[in-house]
Design a protein around this motif. Structure first.
Motif, PDB file in Angstrom:
ATOM      1  N   ALA A  24       0.884  -1.255  -0.058  1.00  0.00           N
ATOM      2  CA  ALA A  24       0.008  -0.009  -0.051  1.00  0.00           C
ATOM      3  C   ALA A  24       0.749   1.321  -0.183  1.00  0.00           C
ATOM      4  N   ALA A  25       2.072   1.092   0.521  1.00  0.00           N
ATOM      5  CA  ALA A  25       2.892   2.243   0.768  1.00  0.00           C
ATOM      6  C   ALA A  25       4.334   2.012   0.677  1.00  0.00           C
ATOM      7  N   VAL A  26       4.942   2.895   0.417  1.00  0.00           N
ATOM      8  CA  VAL A  26       6.593   2.763   0.624  1.00  0.00           C
ATOM      9  C   VAL A  26       6.986   3.745   1.477  1.00  0.00           C
ATOM     10  N   PHE A  27       7.879   3.625   2.272  1.00  0.00           N
ATOM     11  CA  PHE A  27       8.469   4.539   3.390  1.00  0.00           C
ATOM     12  C   PHE A  27      10.040   4.492   2.899  1.00  0.00           C
ATOM     13  N   LEU A  28      10.689   5.723   3.073  1.00  0.00           N
ATOM     14  CA  LEU A  28      11.861   5.856   2.827  1.00  0.00           C
ATOM     15  C   LEU A  28      12.625   6.475   3.891  1.00  0.00           C
ATOM     16  N   VAL A  29      13.363   5.658   4.699  1.00  0.00           N
ATOM     17  CA  VAL A  29      13.842   6.202   6.120  1.00  0.00           C
ATOM     18  C   VAL A  29      15.337   6.372   6.083  1.00  0.00           C
ATOM     19  N   GLY A  30      15.824   7.384   6.293  1.00  0.00           N
ATOM     20  CA  GLY A  30      17.235   7.594   6.701  1.00  0.00           C
ATOM     21  C   GLY A  30      17.893   7.992   5.106  1.00  0.00           C
ATOM     22  N   GLY A  70      17.793  11.746  -7.364  1.00  0.00           N
ATOM     23  CA  GLY A  70      18.628  10.899  -6.569  1.00  0.00           C
ATOM     24  C   GLY A  70      17.717   9.530  -6.197  1.00  0.00           C
ATOM     25  N   GLU A  71      18.342   8.873  -5.318  1.00  0.00           N
ATOM     26  CA  GLU A  71      17.820   7.688  -4.928  1.00  0.00           C
ATOM     27  C   GLU A  71      16.069   7.707  -4.680  1.00  0.00           C
ATOM     28  N   PRO A  72      15.801   8.539  -3.874  1.00  0.00           N
ATOM     29  CA  PRO A  72      14.345   8.710  -3.604  1.00  0.00           C
ATOM     30  C   PRO A  72      13.355   8.695  -4.911  1.00  0.00           C
ATOM     31  N   GLY A  73      13.968   9.544  -5.819  1.00  0.00           N
ATOM     32  CA  GLY A  73      13.194   9.890  -7.363  1.00  0.00           C
ATOM     33  C   GLY A  73      13.374   8.581  -7.933  1.00  0.00           C
ATOM     34  N   ILE A  74      14.459   8.052  -8.186  1.00  0.00           N
ATOM     35  CA  ILE A  74      14.753   6.767  -8.997  1.00  0.00           C
ATOM     36  C   ILE A  74      13.913   5.574  -8.475  1.00  0.00           C
ATOM     37  N   TYR A  75      13.977   5.230  -7.151  1.00  0.00           N
ATOM     38  CA  TYR A  75      13.074   4.125  -6.767  1.00  0.00           C
ATOM     39  C   TYR A  75      11.650   4.706  -6.278  1.00  0.00           C
ATOM     40  N   GLY A  76      11.609   5.917  -6.323  1.00  0.00           N
ATOM     41  CA  GLY A  76      10.167   6.175  -6.259  1.00  0.00           C
ATOM     42  C   GLY A  76       9.310   6.009  -7.522  1.00  0.00           C
ATOM     43  N   ALA A  77      10.057   6.395  -8.537  1.00  0.00           N
ATOM     44  CA  ALA A  77       9.485   6.033  -9.959  1.00  0.00           C
ATOM     45  C   ALA A  77       9.332   4.657 -10.002  1.00  0.00           C
ATOM     46  N   TYR A  78      10.191   3.862  -9.779  1.00  0.00           N
ATOM     47  CA  TYR A  78       9.840   2.329  -9.864  1.00  0.00           C
ATOM     48  C   TYR A  78       8.742   1.806  -9.037  1.00  0.00           C
ATOM     49  N   ALA A  79       8.797   2.285  -7.894  1.00  0.00           N
ATOM     50  CA  ALA A  79       7.396   2.341  -6.907  1.00  0.00           C
ATOM     51  C   ALA A  79       6.316   2.488  -7.764  1.00  0.00           C
ATOM     52  N   GLY A  80       6.097   4.005  -8.158  1.00  0.00           N
ATOM     53  CA  GLY A  80       4.971   4.332  -9.055  1.00  0.00           C
ATOM     54  C   GLY A  80       4.747   3.497 -10.308  1.00  0.00           C
ATOM     55  N   GLN A  81       5.623   2.859 -10.744  1.00  0.00           N
ATOM     56  CA  GLN A  81       5.437   1.912 -11.993  1.00  0.00           C
ATOM     57  C   GLN A  81       4.682   0.771 -11.439  1.00  0.00           C
ATOM     58  N   LEU A  82       4.861   0.298 -10.266  1.00  0.00           N
ATOM     59  CA  LEU A  82       4.068  -0.664  -9.764  1.00  0.00           C
ATOM     60  C   LEU A  82       2.810  -0.214  -9.108  1.00  0.00           C
ATOM     61  N   GLY A  83       2.645   1.138  -9.147  1.00  0.00           N
ATOM     62  CA  GLY A  83       1.357   1.578  -8.460  1.00  0.00           C
ATOM     63  C   GLY A  83       1.458   2.006  -6.968  1.00  0.00           C
ATOM     64  N   VAL A  84       2.493   1.968  -6.526  1.00  0.00           N
ATOM     65  CA  VAL A  84       2.753   2.044  -4.995  1.00  0.00           C
ATOM     66  C   VAL A  84       3.147   3.216  -4.816  1.00  0.00           C
ATOM     67  N   PRO A  85       2.780   4.260  -3.808  1.00  0.00           N
ATOM     68  CA  PRO A  85       2.945   5.796  -3.601  1.00  0.00           C
ATOM     69  C   PRO A  85       4.033   5.633  -2.397  1.00  0.00           C
ATOM     70  N   VAL A  86       4.935   6.597  -2.521  1.00  0.00           N
ATOM     71  CA  VAL A  86       6.167   6.943  -1.467  1.00  0.00           C
ATOM     72  C   VAL A  86       5.023   7.877  -0.420  1.00  0.00           C
TER      73      VAL A  86
END
Length: 272
Positions: free
Chosen positions: A96-102, A133-149
């Protein structure tokens, strides 16, 4: 409700030097404990906010930094490398969600220990012409799966970057960057309390969250830190050399961009 946590170390309160992210010294041992406890705060907040399952992916360096016996036992943990999709290993469409911690700011930007994936390899990474950066790149991958950061934690520079990418997400600033290797820190207990509160609030607001996407196909550009690194990466058949330090790859989606970035990062070790 399943929550995915990608955990890094540079954005943790109390971490300011490269030594703290490198195994084999006392400062690293302290930093990995601080990292583990911030992840625990996010786990606790997630369960308090209604999560039924939490998966943590150790996403820093050797990817075996989190101390398993100190981690909240309600969460599962991914350790080690190499692994598919690197900092997003184990992420699937049913989360349902991605958390980017640290996490931390992008390479060539202001921020504590700012870099993108590999500080030796990359000066800048651009997807569809946008530096990320990493949040945007992996956030875009999560978005491709339909999962929000839904939650981002780190220094003030990371929070500034994240607000542009994930405007609905909760952002928790645990330190203010004074330079690349210095910061005004929030007390660690206050930082953990703020992260737990942010995690709860993120899940409370989840219906308002929108996945961050970069529609494909697009070109991923990797600006290497030296011509020698670009020489090394240019041997990959799909690579297009744009100039002395920049390699471009045609990508169908964010998953392919992550794959080429991971390959270039691994290849850079030959020149260390």
């Amino acid at each position: 409700m399943k929550v995915y946590i990608s955990a890094d170390i540079e954005g943790v309160a109390g971490v300011v030097s490269p030594q703290q992210g490198q195994p084999g010294n006392a400062e690293y041992e302290r930093a990995r404990r601080l990292m583990t406890e911030e992840v625990n705060a996010a786990i606790a907040g997630a369960f308090e906010g209604g999560a039924t399952e939490v998966l943590v992916n150790d996403s820093h360096g050797p990817m075996s930094n989190i101390i398993p016996e100190l981690l909240d036992p309600r969460a599962d943990l991914i350790l080690g490398k190499p692994k598919p999709f690197n900092m997003a290993a184990g992420l699937t469409r049913d989360f349902a969600a991605v958390f980017l911690v640290g996490h931390h700011a992008a390479a060539s930007n202001f921020g504590v220990l700012a870099h993108t994936t590999n500080s030796f390899a990359f000066r800048e990474v651009r997807l569809a012409g946008r530096a990320l950066g990493e949040p945007g790149i992996y956030g875009a991958y999560a978005g491709q799966l339909g999962v929000p950061v839904a939650l981002v934690t780190g220094d003030d520079r990371l929070v500034e970057e994240a607000r542009d990418l994930f405007p609905q997400a909760e952002a928790v600033c645990v330190k203010t960057a004074l330079s690349n290797r210095a910061a005004r820190q929030m007390a660690v207990e206050k930082a953990r309390a703020a992260i737990a509160a942010g995690a709860r609030q993120a899940l409370a607001n989840l219906r308002a969250m929108r996945p961050f996407t970069i529609p494909g196909p697009f070109v991923a550009e990797f600006v290497m830190n030296s011509p020698a690194l670009a020489d090394q990466g240019a041997v990959l058949p799909p690579a297009r050399r744009q100039d002395a330090t920049t390699l471009a790859f045609a990508c169908a989606d964010a998953a392919e961009a992550v794959g080429w970035m991971t390959a270039l990062s691994a290849m850079s070790a030959v020149l260390r």
